[in-house]
Scaffold this motif. Structure first.
Motif, PDB file in Angstrom:
ATOM      1  N   GLN A 114       0.835  -1.195   0.000  1.00 52.85           N
ATOM      2  CA  GLN A 114       0.000   0.000   0.000  1.00 52.85           C
ATOM      3  C   GLN A 114       0.873   1.250   0.000  1.00 52.85           C
ATOM      4  OE1 GLN A 114      -3.591  -0.667   0.823  1.00 52.85           O
ATOM      5  NE2 GLN A 114      -2.856  -2.708   0.327  1.00 52.85           N
ATOM      6  N   HIS A 115       0.468   2.241  -0.764  1.00 52.01           N
ATOM      7  CA  HIS A 115       1.161   3.520  -0.694  1.00 52.01           C
ATOM      8  C   HIS A 115       0.353   4.446   0.195  1.00 52.01           C
ATOM      9  CE1 HIS A 115       4.369   2.894  -3.695  1.00 52.01           C
ATOM     10  NE2 HIS A 115       3.559   1.925  -4.040  1.00 52.01           N
ATOM     11  N   ILE A 116       0.779   4.535   1.438  1.00 49.81           N
ATOM     12  CA  ILE A 116       0.019   5.362   2.376  1.00 49.81           C
ATOM     13  C   ILE A 116       0.811   6.599   2.789  1.00 49.81           C
ATOM     14  CG2 ILE A 116      -1.281   3.348   3.191  1.00 49.81           C
ATOM     15  CD1 ILE A 116       0.318   3.508   5.812  1.00 49.81           C
ATOM     16  N   GLY A 117       1.884   6.904   2.073  1.00 50.82           N
ATOM     17  CA  GLY A 117       2.628   8.125   2.369  1.00 50.82           C
ATOM     18  C   GLY A 117       3.798   7.906   3.303  1.00 50.82           C
ATOM     19  N   ALA A 118       3.876   6.720   3.884  1.00 53.67           N
ATOM     20  CA  ALA A 118       4.985   6.367   4.761  1.00 53.67           C
ATOM     21  C   ALA A 118       4.948   4.874   4.978  1.00 53.67           C
ATOM     22  CB  ALA A 118       4.872   7.092   6.101  1.00 53.67           C
ATOM     23  N   TYR A 119       6.101   4.285   5.203  1.00 57.24           N
ATOM     24  CA  TYR A 119       6.114   2.864   5.540  1.00 57.24           C
ATOM     25  C   TYR A 119       7.231   2.568   6.516  1.00 57.24           C
ATOM     26  CZ  TYR A 119       9.899   2.361   2.035  1.00 57.24           C
ATOM     27  OH  TYR A 119      11.071   2.488   1.336  1.00 57.24           O
ATOM     28  N   GLN A 120       7.059   1.476   7.247  1.00 56.03           N
ATOM     29  CA  GLN A 120       8.081   1.081   8.208  1.00 56.03           C
ATOM     30  C   GLN A 120       8.643  -0.272   7.814  1.00 56.03           C
ATOM     31  OE1 GLN A 120       7.299  -0.062  12.543  1.00 56.03           O
ATOM     32  NE2 GLN A 120       7.927   2.061  12.765  1.00 56.03           N
ATOM     33  N   VAL A 121       9.968  -0.378   7.750  1.00 53.50           N
ATOM     34  CA  VAL A 121      10.569  -1.683   7.485  1.00 53.50           C
ATOM     35  C   VAL A 121      11.150  -2.234   8.785  1.00 53.50           C
ATOM     36  CG1 VAL A 121      11.164  -1.279   5.063  1.00 53.50           C
ATOM     37  CG2 VAL A 121      12.803  -0.676   6.827  1.00 53.50           C
ATOM     38  N   THR A 122      11.049  -3.541   8.921  1.00 49.70           N
ATOM     39  CA  THR A 122      11.707  -4.232  10.027  1.00 49.70           C
ATOM     40  C   THR A 122      12.885  -4.980   9.430  1.00 49.70           C
ATOM     41  OG1 THR A 122       9.598  -4.490  11.143  1.00 49.70           O
ATOM     42  CG2 THR A 122      11.395  -5.879  11.911  1.00 49.70           C
ATOM     43  N   LEU A 123      14.077  -4.757   9.969  1.00 52.13           N
ATOM     44  CA  LEU A 123      15.277  -5.408   9.448  1.00 52.13           C
ATOM     45  C   LEU A 123      15.469  -6.756  10.136  1.00 52.13           C
ATOM     46  CD1 LEU A 123      17.592  -2.268   9.462  1.00 52.13           C
ATOM     47  CD2 LEU A 123      15.916  -3.002   7.764  1.00 52.13           C
ATOM     48  N   SER A 124      16.374  -7.569   9.583  1.00 53.56           N
ATOM     49  CA  SER A 124      16.557  -8.907  10.158  1.00 53.56           C
ATOM     50  C   SER A 124      17.030  -8.820  11.601  1.00 53.56           C
ATOM     51  CB  SER A 124      17.536  -9.718   9.309  1.00 53.56           C
ATOM     52  OG  SER A 124      18.695  -8.955   9.060  1.00 53.56           O
ATOM     53  N   SER A 125      17.690  -7.720  11.964  1.00 57.43           N
ATOM     54  CA  SER A 125      18.139  -7.530  13.349  1.00 57.43           C
ATOM     55  C   SER A 125      16.975  -7.209  14.276  1.00 57.43           C
ATOM     56  CB  SER A 125      19.131  -6.367  13.402  1.00 57.43           C
ATOM     57  OG  SER A 125      18.466  -5.177  13.011  1.00 57.43           O
ATOM     58  N   GLY A 126      15.806  -6.925  13.694  1.00 57.96           N
ATOM     59  CA  GLY A 126      14.658  -6.536  14.515  1.00 57.96           C
ATOM     60  C   GLY A 126      14.497  -5.024  14.586  1.00 57.96           C
ATOM     61  N   ALA A 127      15.548  -4.300  14.184  1.00 52.78           N
ATOM     62  CA  ALA A 127      15.462  -2.834  14.197  1.00 52.78           C
ATOM     63  C   ALA A 127      14.459  -2.367  13.150  1.00 52.78           C
ATOM     64  CB  ALA A 127      16.836  -2.235  13.910  1.00 52.78           C
ATOM     65  N   ARG A 128      13.836  -1.236  13.400  1.00 49.19           N
ATOM     66  CA  ARG A 128      12.847  -0.715  12.462  1.00 49.19           C
ATOM     67  C   ARG A 128      13.194   0.699  12.017  1.00 49.19           C
ATOM     68  NH1 ARG A 128       7.964  -0.951  15.986  1.00 49.19           N
ATOM     69  NH2 ARG A 128       9.575  -1.029  17.569  1.00 49.19           N
ATOM     70  N   ALA A 297     -11.052   2.281  11.872  1.00 47.64           N
ATOM     71  CA  ALA A 297     -10.153   1.206  11.453  1.00 47.64           C
ATOM     72  C   ALA A 297      -8.785   1.783  11.203  1.00 47.64           C
ATOM     73  CB  ALA A 297     -10.683   0.543  10.180  1.00 47.64           C
ATOM     74  N   MET A 298      -7.752   0.954  11.439  1.00 47.96           N
ATOM     75  CA  MET A 298      -6.380   1.358  11.155  1.00 47.96           C
ATOM     76  C   MET A 298      -5.744   0.279  10.290  1.00 47.96           C
ATOM     77  SD  MET A 298      -4.569   3.055  14.453  1.00 47.96           S
ATOM     78  CE  MET A 298      -4.550   1.624  15.484  1.00 47.96           C
ATOM     79  N   VAL A 299      -5.054   0.723   9.251  1.00 44.52           N
ATOM     80  CA  VAL A 299      -4.428  -0.203   8.325  1.00 44.52           C
ATOM     81  C   VAL A 299      -2.967   0.203   8.171  1.00 44.52           C
ATOM     82  CG1 VAL A 299      -4.512  -1.137   5.988  1.00 44.52           C
ATOM     83  CG2 VAL A 299      -6.612  -0.365   7.079  1.00 44.52           C
ATOM     84  N   ASP A 300      -2.062  -0.778   8.090  1.00 47.10           N
ATOM     85  CA  ASP A 300      -0.668  -0.424   7.877  1.00 47.10           C
ATOM     86  C   ASP A 300      -0.315  -0.521   6.392  1.00 47.10           C
ATOM     87  OD1 ASP A 300      -0.277  -3.081   7.284  1.00 47.10           O
ATOM     88  OD2 ASP A 300       0.934  -3.539   9.045  1.00 47.10           O
ATOM     89  N   GLU A 301       0.964  -0.369   6.083  1.00 49.88           N
ATOM     90  CA  GLU A 301       1.416  -0.320   4.691  1.00 49.88           C
ATOM     91  C   GLU A 301       1.330  -1.678   4.002  1.00 49.88           C
ATOM     92  OE1 GLU A 301       3.069  -0.920   7.472  1.00 49.88           O
ATOM     93  OE2 GLU A 301       4.788   0.417   7.359  1.00 49.88           O
ATOM     94  N   ARG A 302       1.019  -2.728   4.784  1.00 51.13           N
ATOM     95  CA  ARG A 302       0.824  -4.056   4.188  1.00 51.13           C
ATOM     96  C   ARG A 302      -0.646  -4.379   4.025  1.00 51.13           C
ATOM     97  NH1 ARG A 302       4.428  -4.114   8.181  1.00 51.13           N
ATOM     98  NH2 ARG A 302       6.560  -4.341   7.477  1.00 51.13           N
ATOM     99  N   GLY A 303      -1.496  -3.417   4.355  1.00 52.11           N
ATOM    100  CA  GLY A 303      -2.926  -3.636   4.241  1.00 52.11           C
ATOM    101  C   GLY A 303      -3.486  -4.413   5.415  1.00 52.11           C
ATOM    102  N   ARG A 304      -2.688  -4.585   6.442  1.00 49.45           N
ATOM    103  CA  ARG A 304      -3.156  -5.323   7.618  1.00 49.45           C
ATOM    104  C   ARG A 304      -3.898  -4.406   8.576  1.00 49.45           C
ATOM    105  NH1 ARG A 304       2.318  -8.249   9.534  1.00 49.45           N
ATOM    106  NH2 ARG A 304       2.665  -6.078  10.062  1.00 49.45           N
ATOM    107  N   GLN A 305      -4.936  -4.947   9.181  1.00 45.55           N
ATOM    108  CA  GLN A 305      -5.681  -4.198  10.190  1.00 45.55           C
ATOM    109  C   GLN A 305      -4.868  -4.168  11.475  1.00 45.55           C
ATOM    110  OE1 GLN A 305      -8.956  -3.016   9.944  1.00 45.55           O
ATOM    111  NE2 GLN A 305      -9.310  -3.691   7.842  1.00 45.55           N
ATOM    112  N   LEU A 306      -4.763  -3.012  12.081  1.00 44.77           N
ATOM    113  CA  LEU A 306      -4.052  -2.884  13.346  1.00 44.77           C
ATOM    114  C   LEU A 306      -5.017  -2.451  14.440  1.00 44.77           C
ATOM    115  CD1 LEU A 306      -0.813  -0.902  12.424  1.00 44.77           C
ATOM    116  CD2 LEU A 306      -1.116  -3.363  12.500  1.00 44.77           C
TER     117      LEU A 306
END
Ligand code: GDP
Ligand code: MG
Length: 370
Positions: A114-128, A297-306
């Motif tokens: 989803q293009h919601i204007g911002a996204y968060q990545v989680t790295l393999s280390s767990g850092a975001r 409703a809240m949705v993240d950049e993966r389209g998942r409901q939060l």
């Protein structure tokens, strides 16, 4: 409020209290973090540290829109929020796309789609890391003009086969004016004629000293196209973030900034919010700019409901009764009545302001920055 402590002022700017104290010392004031500053002094400190001061109106205080200050012991480390800037065609969009793919937490939802204007990545280390997905200098400038401090650091993309160009210089100036640290991504290292050293030399002429040139600006050679060294870029971002000691209190009513908002057919007003402090939850009553609503409703950049969103998390929300503007602030309030009052008051203020502003001056201001 009439006064604000040095600590709280620093928190609101996401600066270290020691930096605020240093500024005050230069002004001849010897203070501790608990010292109360009047508005004029606070404003000077804010400007000196490169931020735009934003006075909270008495009305906001009255209606309880101004959150309590956070205690140091409640502050927890939060992910950095990063904006990507650079000259046209140097690879901003490509880099944002490439970084999006470095996310390891996508699971069965299947990546950030989803293009919601911002996204968060989680790295393999767990850092975001949170990236503002609105490349270009306008969004940044517009938010700053509204006094919103959203970005912790700026990645400036420079194509290694093209070098420093006018919008690169503009980006450097934006970052410096906002007192936001920059990281240089030397992109297109795969392209014929790419020269990272030439880029470093040219940066020097614009007062940007990368580490290899004896300075302290981090630079990373990447290829967005070939997906090379993206992990190194992310490491640099995390390293820089550690220095900044980015923290927020997650255990309070949420406050933050509107990243983008629009009216969508069939869904109504949709807004992407970036939580600055506190935790936003479904069911919360939110005032965003001059609009209000209950988060349906809240949705993240993966389209998942939060169900909830912690500091530095971007979420798309449904439930507002209108679309606020990018750069507006938002706060959770404790009743619908209160939300309605604030929204009405702010709409009144907006109408007044519109009467006194000539549209040409605002437009002129933004078109100059393109
Ligand atoms: P923007 O205008 O800064 O958003 O730049 P884009 O991401 O749209 O990229 C502009 C052009 O450069 C596109 O044709 C990309 O495919 C190309 N490009 C972007 N990154 C790279 C790279 O790492 N290597 C090469 N060779 N081309 C790239
Ligand atoms: Mg682009």
């Amino acid at each position: 409020p009439e006064v604000i402590t040095v600590q709280e002022l620093a928190n609101r700017m996401a600066e270290k209290a020691t930096d605020a104290i240093r500024v005050l010392m230069k002004m001849g004031m010897m203070v501790t973090i608990n010292e109360n500053l009047d508005q004029d002094t606070a404003e000077l400190v804010v400007r000196e540290l490169g931020h735009l001061p934003k006075r909270v109106s008495e009305a906001d205080v009255e209606i309880g829109l101004v959150g309590e200050e956070d205690n140091l012991e409640d502050m927890q480390v939060r992910p950095p929020v990063v904006t990507i800037m650079g000259h046209v065609d140097h690879g901003k969009t490509s880099l944002l796309d490439a970084l999006r793919e470095t996310d390891v937490a996508s699971g069965e939802a299947g990546g950030i789609t989803q293009h919601i204007g911002a996204y968060q990545v989680t790295l393999s280390s767990g850092a975001r890391i949170t990236f503002l997905d609105t490349p270009g200098h306008e969004a940044f400038t517009q938010m700053r003009a509204r006094g919103a401090r959203v970005t912790d650091l700026v990645v400036i993309v420079v194509a290694a086969d093209d070098g420093i160009m006018p919008q690169t210089i503009e980006a450097i100036n934006h970052a410096k004016a906002a007192n936001v640290p920059m990281i240089i991504a030397i992109n297109k290292m795969d392209a014929p004629g790419a020269s990272a050293d030439r880029v470093r030399q040219e940066l020097l002429q614009h007062d940007v000293q990368v580490e290899a040139m004896g300075g302290d600006v981090l630079d990373v050679e990447v290829s967005a196209l070939k997906r090379q060294n993206l992990d190194k870029l992310e490491e640099a971002i995390l390293l820089q973030s550690e220095v900044l000691e980015l923290k927020a209190n997650p255990n309070r009513a949420a406050e933050g900034v509107v990243v983008e908002a629009k009216l969508e057919k069939g869904r109504g007003p949709v807004a992407t919010l970036l939580v600055a402090r506190g935790t936003l939850r479904v069911g919360d009553i939110v005032v965003a700019g001059a609009e209000w609503g209950k988060v349906r409703a809240m949705v993240d950049e993966r389209g998942r409901q939060l169900d909830e969103a912690a500091p530095a998390r971007p979420v798309e929300i449904l439930g507002l009764n209108g679309a606020p503007s990018a750069g507006d602030d938002f706060s959770v309030v404790d009743s619908e009545g209160r939300a309605r009052d604030v929204s009405q008051y702010r709409q009144q203020q907006q109408r007044k302001r519109r009467q006194f502003t000539t549209p040409t001056s605002i437009e002129g201001m933004f078109s100059q920055l393109k």
